[in-house]
Design an enzyme around this catalytic site. Structure first.
Site, mmCIF file in Angstrom:
data_model
loop_
_atom_site.group_PDB
_atom_site.id
_atom_site.type_symbol
_atom_site.label_atom_id
_atom_site.label_comp_id
_atom_site.label_asym_id
_atom_site.label_seq_id
_atom_site.Cartn_x
_atom_site.Cartn_y
_atom_site.Cartn_z
ATOM 1 N N CYS A 7 0.811 -1.230 0.000
ATOM 2 C CA CYS A 7 0.000 0.000 0.000
ATOM 3 C C CYS A 7 0.842 1.276 0.000
ATOM 4 O O CYS A 7 1.437 1.596 -0.997
ATOM 5 C CB CYS A 7 -1.014 -0.056 1.134
ATOM 6 N N HIS A 10 -3.992 -5.302 0.441
ATOM 7 C CA HIS A 10 -3.590 -5.906 1.716
ATOM 8 C C HIS A 10 -3.672 -7.429 1.676
ATOM 9 O O HIS A 10 -4.713 -8.010 1.988
ATOM 10 C CB HIS A 10 -4.480 -5.369 2.845
ATOM 11 N N GLU A 34 -2.496 -9.416 3.761
ATOM 12 C CA GLU A 34 -2.631 -9.937 5.127
ATOM 13 C C GLU A 34 -4.065 -9.876 5.634
ATOM 14 O O GLU A 34 -4.399 -10.492 6.645
ATOM 15 C CB GLU A 34 -1.727 -9.141 6.077
#
Length: 370
Positions: A258, A344, A346
């Protein structure tokens, strides 16, 4: 428990548009920030505590917020990072057995002002048409002139450096000390689940402040480097960009997520720009240009990397693209083990489509050691 005598409240946008609602709980308050929206059906606690949202007033598009309470393990930082909250229906009661408290208690503990009973569908539609902009939410419904005057003083997100507000003040460690790999991570707003994903792949991470020098980060003799997500405009991050340039000279593997993706682009001479209303949600479609496969991803960003400049850069290759608008969603350096994505991996909001990126990072580390 529902509050019968809740205060009237409003959303005042910087262009003068007003939406009305009511304060959540029995609070009076006022909060300023850039208004944005997230389309996720779940994950509100993770959103509220994500450092990338620092300074923003969040509009939840899901009609019901708070119905599953909060859990102390489901946070991405040590406190709420959003500036304020706007919802349609606020649930004062919750039904999840493993919740630790209600969302109202969680907001009160973090001193966050929120309003509900807003026509969020109309508000989100307005933002989509007119773009993200500064706003104020307040119970001072009879003081619109004063609110407008204060709102004019709020700086635009364009050009705003917010990383210093959320980055760690001093370096710290995460994971098991005897892990196989050592990672130096530059914290420009890092989420806890990123650290968990690195650690569970047998990594011991040293997390450095946003203004750490390359000497500090290399002294630990890491096997690879990581640049995190974070809030605000990437272009003012001159120190982080310079450190990234120096990391590239080490020829060690580097992974950025990001804001880290944008910083990597800037370190390669590619500019960024403020998007009309950004990408914030958990079902954004991405095409992996390396494999031809699609990915459903979690995203949260209001800035993007310039596509034309990326395509013209001899050292970079676009690896992922956003299928809705064609924005750059991933890049890699052609002659180094360096890559980044504008989403993202994760977060794993249901699909785990993007988790392979962490594996790819450690495969690059192992390859560099052979």
């Amino acid at each position: 428990m529902k509050y019968q005598k809740r205060k009237k409240a409003l959303v005042l946008l910087e262009d003068g548009t007003i939406f009305y609602g009511k304060a959540v709980g029995d609070k009076e308050g006022t909060a300023f920030g850039e208004v944005c929206f997230n389309t996720g059906m779940t994950g509100y606690q993770e959103i509220f505590t994500d450092p990338s949202y620092y300074g923003q007033i969040m509009v939840a598009t899901n009609a019901h917020i708070g119905n599953y309470g909060t859990n102390d393990d489901e946070v991405e930082s040590d406190s709420i990072k959003i500036a304020g909250l706007i919802v349609k229906n606020f649930s004062y009661e919750y039904s999840r057995p493993d919740a630790d408290k209600s969302l109202l208690d969680f907001l009160n503990d973090n001193q966050l002002f929120a309003i509900s009973d807003v026509d969020t569908r109309a508000l989100v539609s307005y933002i989509r048409d007119n773009g993200a902009m500064n706003a104020v939410i307040s119970t001072c419904v009879d003081e619109i002139g004063a609110l407008k005057a204060e709102l004019k003083k709020v700086p635009s997100m364009k050009g705003l450096e917010l990383v210093s507000k959320v980055s760690t003040k001093k370096a710290y460690y995460f994971g098991e000390e005897d892990a196989k790999f050592k990672i130096s991570a530059l914290d420009i707003g890092i989420k806890k689940n990123i650290l968990r994903n690195l650690a569970k792949r047998d990594a011991y991470i040293k997390v450095f402040p946003y203004d750490a020098s390359i000497e500090e980060m290399t002294a630990w003799e890491p096997d690879g480097y990581f640049i995190s997500n974070g809030p605000g405009d990437p272009e003012p991050l001159t120190k982080s960009i310079e450190t990234t340039k120096q990391i590239l000279k080490t020829n060690k593997p580097l992974f950025g997520i990001c804001l880290g993706h944008q910083v990597l682009a800037l370190a390669n001479g590619v500019s960024t720009y403020k998007m009309h209303h950004g990408h914030r949600g958990i079902n954004h479609p991405i095409l992996n240009l390396m494999t031809g496969k699609g990915e459903i991803t979690s995203q949260n960003h209001g800035f993007s990397v310039n596509r034309e400049e990326t395509e013209a850069n001899p050292n970079l290759e676009i690896t992922h693209t956003h299928l809705n608008d064609g924005t750059v969603a991933g890049i890699k350096m052609k002659y180094k083990n360096v890559f980044s994505v504008q989403y993202h991996p994760e977060a794993s909001p249901g699909p785990h489509d993007a988790e392979y990126l962490f594996d790819q990072f450690f495969e690059a580390i192992q390859a560099s050691q052979n």
